[in-house]
Design a protein around this motif. Structure first.
Motif, PDB file in Angstrom:
ATOM      1  N   VAL A 256       0.848  -1.189   0.000  1.00 22.48           N
ATOM      2  CA  VAL A 256       0.000   0.000   0.000  1.00 22.48           C
ATOM      3  C   VAL A 256       0.888   1.245   0.000  1.00 22.48           C
ATOM      4  O   VAL A 256       1.874   1.319   0.740  1.00 22.48           O
ATOM      5  N   PHE A 257       0.490   2.225  -0.831  1.00 23.72           N
ATOM      6  CA  PHE A 257       1.269   3.446  -0.989  1.00 23.72           C
ATOM      7  C   PHE A 257       0.332   4.648  -0.956  1.00 23.72           C
ATOM      8  O   PHE A 257      -0.870   4.523  -1.196  1.00 23.72           O
ATOM      9  N   TYR A 258       0.922   5.804  -0.677  1.00 17.04           N
ATOM     10  CA  TYR A 258       0.191   7.057  -0.805  1.00 17.04           C
ATOM     11  C   TYR A 258       0.509   7.663  -2.170  1.00 17.04           C
ATOM     12  O   TYR A 258       1.670   7.759  -2.582  1.00 17.04           O
ATOM     13  N   LEU A 259      -0.541   8.092  -2.852  1.00 19.74           N
ATOM     14  CA  LEU A 259      -0.398   8.731  -4.158  1.00 19.74           C
ATOM     15  C   LEU A 259      -0.998  10.123  -4.096  1.00 19.74           C
ATOM     16  O   LEU A 259      -2.121  10.310  -3.612  1.00 19.74           O
ATOM     17  N   SER A 260      -0.242  11.114  -4.578  1.00 20.33           N
ATOM     18  CA  SER A 260      -0.707  12.500  -4.599  1.00 20.33           C
ATOM     19  C   SER A 260      -0.316  13.142  -5.924  1.00 20.33           C
ATOM     20  O   SER A 260       0.667  12.729  -6.553  1.00 20.33           O
ATOM     21  N   PRO A 261      -1.051  14.169  -6.347  1.00 19.49           N
ATOM     22  CA  PRO A 261      -0.592  14.932  -7.504  1.00 19.49           C
ATOM     23  C   PRO A 261       0.596  15.804  -7.105  1.00 19.49           C
ATOM     24  O   PRO A 261       0.694  16.246  -5.953  1.00 19.49           O
ATOM     25  N   PHE A 262       1.507  16.027  -8.015  1.00 19.62           N
ATOM     26  CA  PHE A 262       2.618  16.941  -7.742  1.00 19.62           C
ATOM     27  C   PHE A 262       2.142  18.373  -7.907  1.00 19.62           C
ATOM     28  O   PHE A 262       1.507  18.728  -8.905  1.00 19.62           O
ATOM     29  N   VAL A 263       2.447  19.202  -6.916  1.00 20.71           N
ATOM     30  CA  VAL A 263       2.113  20.625  -6.968  1.00 20.71           C
ATOM     31  C   VAL A 263       3.419  21.407  -7.011  1.00 20.71           C
ATOM     32  O   VAL A 263       4.254  21.282  -6.105  1.00 20.71           O
ATOM     33  N   ASP A 264       3.597  22.178  -8.057  1.00 20.51           N
ATOM     34  CA  ASP A 264       4.808  23.002  -8.189  1.00 20.51           C
ATOM     35  C   ASP A 264       4.622  24.268  -7.364  1.00 20.51           C
ATOM     36  O   ASP A 264       3.890  25.175  -7.744  1.00 20.51           O
ATOM     37  N   TYR A 265       5.280  24.314  -6.221  1.00 21.86           N
ATOM     38  CA  TYR A 265       5.154  25.466  -5.332  1.00 21.86           C
ATOM     39  C   TYR A 265       6.419  26.308  -5.315  1.00 21.86           C
ATOM     40  O   TYR A 265       6.658  27.083  -4.385  1.00 21.86           O
ATOM     41  N   SER A 266       7.232  26.176  -6.366  1.00 22.58           N
ATOM     42  CA  SER A 266       8.465  26.954  -6.435  1.00 22.58           C
ATOM     43  C   SER A 266       8.148  28.437  -6.579  1.00 22.58           C
ATOM     44  O   SER A 266       7.110  28.834  -7.136  1.00 22.58           O
ATOM     45  N   GLY A 267       9.056  29.262  -6.080  1.00 21.50           N
ATOM     46  CA  GLY A 267       8.892  30.703  -6.183  1.00 21.50           C
ATOM     47  C   GLY A 267       9.398  31.225  -7.514  1.00 21.50           C
ATOM     48  O   GLY A 267       9.812  30.459  -8.394  1.00 21.50           O
ATOM     49  N   SER A 268       9.394  32.528  -7.666  1.00 21.88           N
ATOM     50  CA  SER A 268       9.824  33.142  -8.924  1.00 21.88           C
ATOM     51  C   SER A 268      11.297  32.881  -9.217  1.00 21.88           C
ATOM     52  O   SER A 268      11.732  32.960 -10.363  1.00 21.88           O
ATOM     53  N   ASP A 269      12.072  32.561  -8.183  1.00 18.75           N
ATOM     54  CA  ASP A 269      13.489  32.252  -8.373  1.00 18.75           C
ATOM     55  C   ASP A 269      13.728  30.768  -8.593  1.00 18.75           C
ATOM     56  O   ASP A 269      14.884  30.331  -8.680  1.00 18.75           O
ATOM     57  N   GLY A 270      12.655  29.975  -8.676  1.00 19.29           N
ATOM     58  CA  GLY A 270      12.785  28.552  -8.905  1.00 19.29           C
ATOM     59  C   GLY A 270      13.029  27.738  -7.660  1.00 19.29           C
ATOM     60  O   GLY A 270      13.102  26.502  -7.725  1.00 19.29           O
ATOM     61  N   ARG A 271      13.152  28.378  -6.519  1.00 14.34           N
ATOM     62  CA  ARG A 271      13.411  27.655  -5.276  1.00 14.34           C
ATOM     63  C   ARG A 271      12.115  27.279  -4.564  1.00 14.34           C
ATOM     64  O   ARG A 271      11.087  27.945  -4.716  1.00 14.34           O
ATOM     65  N   PHE A 272      12.207  26.213  -3.779  1.00 12.17           N
ATOM     66  CA  PHE A 272      11.069  25.718  -3.003  1.00 12.17           C
ATOM     67  C   PHE A 272      11.286  26.076  -1.535  1.00 12.17           C
ATOM     68  O   PHE A 272      12.384  25.904  -0.998  1.00 12.17           O
ATOM     69  N   ARG A 273      10.233  26.558  -0.888  1.00 15.39           N
ATOM     70  CA  ARG A 273      10.299  26.974   0.519  1.00 15.39           C
ATOM     71  C   ARG A 273       9.205  26.251   1.302  1.00 15.39           C
ATOM     72  O   ARG A 273       8.026  26.406   1.012  1.00 15.39           O
ATOM     73  N   LYS A 274       9.645  25.474   2.277  1.00 17.69           N
ATOM     74  CA  LYS A 274       8.699  24.717   3.094  1.00 17.69           C
ATOM     75  C   LYS A 274       8.881  25.096   4.552  1.00 17.69           C
ATOM     76  O   LYS A 274      10.003  25.125   5.062  1.00 17.69           O
ATOM     77  N   LEU A 275       7.775  25.384   5.207  1.00 19.01           N
ATOM     78  CA  LEU A 275       7.790  25.800   6.604  1.00 19.01           C
ATOM     79  C   LEU A 275       7.225  24.711   7.492  1.00 19.01           C
ATOM     80  O   LEU A 275       6.332  23.972   7.086  1.00 19.01           O
ATOM     81  N   ARG A 276       7.753  24.622   8.693  1.00 19.22           N
ATOM     82  CA  ARG A 276       7.123  23.842   9.752  1.00 19.22           C
ATOM     83  C   ARG A 276       6.559  24.827  10.758  1.00 19.22           C
ATOM     84  O   ARG A 276       7.283  25.711  11.247  1.00 19.22           O
ATOM     85  N   ILE A 277       5.283  24.680  11.041  1.00 19.59           N
ATOM     86  CA  ILE A 277       4.577  25.606  11.923  1.00 19.59           C
ATOM     87  C   ILE A 277       3.834  24.796  12.973  1.00 19.59           C
ATOM     88  O   ILE A 277       3.188  23.789  12.660  1.00 19.59           O
ATOM     89  N   ALA A 278       3.951  25.218  14.213  1.00 26.53           N
ATOM     90  CA  ALA A 278       3.220  24.575  15.307  1.00 26.53           C
ATOM     91  C   ALA A 278       2.030  25.441  15.682  1.00 26.53           C
ATOM     92  O   ALA A 278       2.152  26.675  15.761  1.00 26.53           O
ATOM     93  N   LEU A 279       0.894  24.814  15.902  1.00 22.56           N
ATOM     94  CA  LEU A 279      -0.294  25.513  16.377  1.00 22.56           C
ATOM     95  C   LEU A 279      -0.491  25.157  17.846  1.00 22.56           C
ATOM     96  O   LEU A 279      -0.717  23.994  18.193  1.00 22.56           O
ATOM     97  N   VAL A 280      -0.367  26.153  18.710  1.00 14.00           N
ATOM     98  CA  VAL A 280      -0.576  25.962  20.149  1.00 14.00           C
ATOM     99  C   VAL A 280      -1.870  26.679  20.509  1.00 14.00           C
ATOM    100  O   VAL A 280      -1.955  27.906  20.435  1.00 14.00           O
ATOM    101  N   ASP A 281      -2.882  25.901  20.845  1.00 12.38           N
ATOM    102  CA  ASP A 281      -4.210  26.437  21.109  1.00 12.38           C
ATOM    103  C   ASP A 281      -4.690  27.307  19.947  1.00 12.38           C
ATOM    104  O   ASP A 281      -5.332  28.338  20.138  1.00 12.38           O
ATOM    105  N   GLY A 282      -4.314  26.891  18.735  1.00 10.55           N
ATOM    106  CA  GLY A 282      -4.741  27.586  17.528  1.00 10.55           C
ATOM    107  C   GLY A 282      -3.819  28.695  17.061  1.00 10.55           C
ATOM    108  O   GLY A 282      -3.966  29.199  15.945  1.00 10.55           O
ATOM    109  N   ARG A 283      -2.847  29.090  17.884  1.00 13.17           N
ATOM    110  CA  ARG A 283      -1.946  30.183  17.512  1.00 13.17           C
ATOM    111  C   ARG A 283      -0.719  29.620  16.801  1.00 13.17           C
ATOM    112  O   ARG A 283      -0.081  28.696  17.303  1.00 13.17           O
ATOM    113  N   PRO A 284      -0.372  30.177  15.615  1.00 12.69           N
ATOM    114  CA  PRO A 284       0.757  29.633  14.864  1.00 12.69           C
ATOM    115  C   PRO A 284       2.109  30.156  15.364  1.00 12.69           C
ATOM    116  O   PRO A 284       2.251  31.334  15.696  1.00 12.69           O
ATOM    117  N   PHE A 285       3.092  29.251  15.407  1.00 14.33           N
ATOM    118  CA  PHE A 285       4.472  29.584  15.748  1.00 14.33           C
ATOM    119  C   PHE A 285       5.381  28.925  14.721  1.00 14.33           C
ATOM    120  O   PHE A 285       5.232  27.737  14.432  1.00 14.33           O
TER     121      PHE A 285
END
Length: 400
Positions: A256-285
């Motif tokens: 069993v595998f996970y299958l997803s469509p590829f989404v190109d989220y690169s910026g205008s400079d061609g680089r990809f930026r991914k954030l990790r964000i924690a939600l504490v009681d709904g507030r993002p950090f």
């Protein structure tokens, strides 16, 4: 509720991970723990710590075997944090590897109190005495391996005698890679569909017996494939056409595998930026932002330590996060919090080309830490202290 004899004490994941992350030598603590674990009577807290070191060193199976030996004798382990003079937090955790449960210890950096770890194994029906505590947290992470455990916790949690954080096992189950996108996708959030597919279905795609649109309506190649319950990019690949699926299946076991469509989220400079964000009681950090020339972005493979320009950009993101990224996506974060109602969870996300919040994964067990060297990342300590303080304030508020 009962007060059993004092449980074995453990150094905990954070202690040994910090040594390893800083390039330190784990042999001295290993030797000291071995003496305690092999003493008569044996110290099972030391045995549990040895299992953690083995897993950190990449010896997962050996570590899990040693963990099982320790848990066969004791299910409850204690860590005194700071002075120990503070709240008594009970974390319900899953037996398993380092990704099985919320890494609560990192969130308690700088805290004073007592952390008890109560280990549960999937499928068990034993009656386990709960220690006295001020507040509890369900720290069992979402995974196929933990599914039956989360389901089994639903009933006792509904009648828990003390305040509880993340006390909604059903909501944690709903964070699954294939279950979260239908909930999240909407006007404020872009959550690409992730479907479970069998090896036979993928073979049918190769043979053109089944078009991709039968599985992912309205989507075309490229696609993303990964084994179920994999993490940190293990087995994660982008396939540009069906002819590449056969070789992928040759390289990866599993049915069993996970299958997803590829989404190109690169910026205008061609680089990809991914954030990790924690939600504490709904507030993002913000936890971090990884910047890479490759679509598969992980902080450890993004070369952040080798590129001062990337670190400058990350520092700017952290400095302006509240009034910038968090403000732009306030409606999205509010929607996610409303959908799940969890006190704590983390997101791996980005911005898509339309400016929406693009969510890759939501989970309660993502690693959130402050181990990056301050000489390279002087801007991280304030951000992490802010996040940790928010979590600790939440614990104190629930106790109150």
């Amino acid at each position: 509720m009962s007060e059993p004899p004092a449980p074995p004490e453990t150094g905990g994941l954070a202690q040994f991970a910090r040594v390893l992350f800083a390039g330190g030598d784990l042999q001295p603590p290993w030797d000291a723990l071995m003496l305690r674990a092999t003493a008569v009577p044996p110290d099972f807290g030391a045995m549990l710590d040895l299992s953690t070191i083995l897993q950190l060193a990449g010896q997962r199976e050996q570590g899990l075997a040693l963990q099982a030996d320790a848990l066969a004798h004791h299910r409850l382990y204690r860590r005194v944090v700071g002075t120990g003079q503070g709240p008594h937090l009970l974390a319900l955790v899953a037996a398993g590897d380092l990704m099985a449960s919320t890494p609560v210890e990192f969130l308690l950096t700088g805290w004073n109190g007592v952390l008890d770890l109560m280990f549960f194994a999937a499928g068990e029906r034993a009656t386990i005495a709960m220690p006295e505590h001020d507040v509890a947290i369900i720290a069992v992470g979402e995974s196929d391996a933990n599914a039956s455990l989360l389901n089994a916790l639903t009933e006792p949690v509904a009648h828990w005698p003390k305040p509880m954080l993340n006390g909604a096992p059903i909501a944690i189950r709903a964070l699954g890679r294939d279950r979260a996108p239908p909930r999240l996708d909407g006007s404020h959030v872009n959550a690409p569909p992730t479907l479970r597919v069998t090896r036979d279905q993928l073979v049918a795609l190769v043979a053109s017996e089944m078009p991709l649109s039968d599985i992912l309506p309205g989507r075309t190649f490229p696609i993303i494939l990964r084994p179920v319950d994999s993490h940190a990019g293990a087995g994660l690949e982008k396939l540009d056409d069906p002819t590449l699926i056969a070789s992928y299946l040759d390289r990866h076991d599993g049915e069993v595998f996970y299958l997803s469509p590829f989404v190109d989220y690169s910026g205008s400079d061609g680089r990809f930026r991914k954030l990790r964000i924690a939600l504490v009681d709904g507030r993002p950090f913000i936890v971090h932002m990884a910047i890479s020339d490759h679509w598969m972005v992980h902080y450890l493979n993004a070369g952040m330590d080798q590129d001062a320009g990337k670190r400058t950009e990350e520092a700017a993101m952290m400095a302006t996060f509240d009034e910038g990224f968090a403000a732009r996506h306030a409606a999205a974060f509010a929607a996610i919090h409303a959908l799940y109602g969890l006190d704590y969870l983390a997101l791996d996300c980005a911005e898509d080309r339309d400016g929406r919040l693009l969510v890759f994964e939501a989970d309660t067990a993502m690693i959130v830490h402050d181990m990056d060297p301050p000489e390279l990342y002087p801007y991280k300590a304030p951000a992490m202290k802010k996040l940790f303080a928010a979590f600790q304030d939440l614990v104190a508020a629930r106790v109150g």
